[in-house]
Design a protein around this motif. Structure first.
Motif: not given
Length: 556
Positions: A251-260, A271-274, A282-284, A237-240
């Motif tokens: 985990a939640s991620a905001t802006r430039n989100v990438k889940i591999t 640009h937003y994920a949970e 996973m929700f994006v 899980i990656e994000g700004d």
């Protein structure tokens, strides 16, 4: 006039004297010693204090077994069971110490231990500057704070803030994880940790990297801001900006989100994920796109919202609202998608349209079925109101097949064998090898079989109740060359992975990517200390630190 000047001069002189006395350092006061002696040979100009020594200086009490007191220098050397106590907030124990009353600085060495209400520091040498209320050390130190143990080569303790600061290698060990960093601020009362620069958090559950972050070691909550990611066994899980709750593995991620997804070879961006790890969910959203590998080709699926649920091998992908997808030889649109990896079934729901090669396929519901063994697309089902249409490559008309349901088989990613059943109708332009139009085949039957090669019809076979003929072009009016319900949507066709996004999606994406780049270009500075860190002791009264040693040392 002279009296007035004299009065003013006297006042100024009085204030100057008061200032000088106020600024003059206070003297170290000897409160107790069993023996007092002067030995010029051993310690010139010093008073030798022996047995239950206790001195006081401006609110600090120092006790020891023996001391040399240099009265002129306002300086003390202490030996054996040395303890320096400041109020009820700081206890400094060692085998040897020096204290300078003029500059209000202490130096302690030999099994040096500093104790505060919330933590204990053990190291070889400790320095205490009372002027700025800071303790610092440059030898390997170990700090114990409830469940957390911190080890570093050097560090500084800010007494008022109850903050340890480490600017060299530091390791924080907790029963659940280990934190490593070269810049870490740790608040011993709240357990709040601030990280700057390359830092890692390692646990059995995951591995976290950040270059700017906050971690609440008591509540197991975290916020990471720069070049951050969370790595699980099967997911990255990656994000700004990342928020993390270890208690529920959320985990939640905001802006430039990438889940591999490393196992299923899939990527989800937005640009937003949970992510709910324990629920395999996973929700994006915000320009969300799922990229999966099929037949050595990438399938791109975009919707306003994407959801991925289920364990490995049983994952379900759902995409909602204005869904679009693209693969090199196939693309489409619908209201929503439901794709099950276990059954290899993908359902296109709500006004679906599919383009395979030059063929446009519509129906009420479209099913794409894969083969989990070969990892290839196997077959196609179109249920209710099937309509297959393609442009006549040599003319201006349309080849059309209409019926209730369609069942097709793929070969190398392209439709090859197609059956259309019940109330079928066909309009097909027939050409010879010289590219001369033979006629237009217009037919109805119970069932039609099409064999396609290179996305063009090779053969057509009609079954049961066949009615129709091949008409010369001149004998079939224009209005009779279109089946009822024909809508050619070639201008909507998705021809690249970029076409799956709307102009609004791209505008938002460009804006957020720029914001991310601008933020990353800035100098990496420590996070602003949170209000809950500053106000922690306002909610919870400070615990008074008492030790058996402190009680017994002053006991006579």
């Amino acid at each position: 006039m002279k009296k007035s000047l004299f009065f003013i001069f006297s006042c100024l002189l009085f204030l100057s004297v008061q200032t000088i006395f106020a600024q003059a350092p206070k003297k170290i006061i000897i409160e107790h010693s069993d023996f007092l002696d002067v030995d010029q040979a051993t310690a010139p100009d010093a008073v030798l204090l022996t047995g239950n020594v206790k001195v006081n200086h401006d609110g600090v009490v120092l006790t020891c077994n023996k001391a040399y007191f240099f009265q002129k220098e306002n300086y003390l050397k202490a030996f054996g069971n040395v303890q320096l106590v400041q109020g009820d907030t700081l206890f400094l124990n060692s085998k040897y110490a020096e204290y300078n009353g003029n500059v209000k600085k202490a130096f302690a060495t030999g099994d040096a231990v500093m104790t505060s209400p919330d933590a204990t520091l053990q190291t070889d040498t400790i320095n205490f500057d009372r002027n700025v209320q800071q303790v610092f050390y440059n030898t390997k130190g170990t700090i114990v704070n409830k469940d957390n143990t911190l080890v570093s080569k050097s560090g500084r303790y800010f007494v008022a803030e109850k903050k340890f600061q480490f600017l060299t290698e530091v390791t924080l060990t907790n029963p659940k994880y280990v934190v490593k960093s070269n810049h870490l601020d740790y608040y011993s009362n709240s357990g709040h940790t601030y990280l700057l620069g390359p830092s890692t958090i390692t646990s059995k559950a995951n591995y976290i990297y950040t270059e700017k972050g906050f971690y609440d070691t008591k509540k197991n909550l975290a916020h990471f801001l720069r070049k951050s990611y969370i790595r699980y066994d099967d997911r990255l899980i990656e994000g700004d900006s990342l928020y993390y709750n270890r208690n529920i593995e959320f985990a939640s991620a905001t802006r430039n989100v990438k889940i591999t997804d490393s196992i299923n070879r899939g990527i989800v961006k937005g640009h937003y994920a949970e992510v709910y790890k324990l629920k395999d969910s996973m929700f994006v959203t915000k320009r969300a796109v799922a990229v999966n590998l099929v037949e050595n080709d990438s399938v791109y699926i975009h919707g306003q919202k994407l959801m991925v649920t289920g364990k490995e091998g049983e994952r379900i992908l759902r995409a909602y609202k204005n869904v679009r997808f693209f693969k090199t030889d196939m693309s489409g649109k619908c209201d929503s998608i439901h794709s099950n990896s276990k059954t290899a079934l993908t359902k296109l729901i709500g006004n679906p349209i599919l383009w395979n090669g030059d063929n446009q396929i519509t129906g009420d519901v479209i099913h794409l079925i894969g083969d989990n063994n070969t990892k290839k697309l196997d077959s196609l089902k179109v249920l209710n109101n099937t309509f297959l249409v393609s442009r006549d490559t040599l003319g201006t008309g349309f080849n059309q097949v209409k019926g209730l349901n369609l069942f097709g088989k793929f070969r190398d990613g392209k439709l090859h064998d197609v059956d259309v059943i019940k109330n079928t109708e066909v309009i097909y332009y027939m050409w010879n090898d010289a590219n001369e139009l033979i006629g237009i085949n217009k037919n109805v039957s119970s069932k039609i079989n099409l064999i396609l090669e290179n996305n063009a019809v090779e053969t057509i076979t009609f079954f049961n109740k066949v009615d129709g003929d091949i008409y010369p072009e001149a004998d079939l009016p224009e209005n009779a060359r279109k089946l009822r319900g024909l809508v050619w949507r070639g201008d909507e066709r998705i021809k690249s992975k970029d076409d799956i996004f709307s102009a609004e999606d791209n505008e938002m994406n460009d804006k957020l990517i720029k914001e991310g780049k601008d933020e990353e270009a800035k100098e990496n500075v420590p996070m602003k200390v949170r209000k809950e860190t500053r106000d922690y002791d306002k909610k919870k009264p400070a615990v008074k630190a008492t030790t058996a040693k402190a009680n017994t040392k002053t006991k006579k």
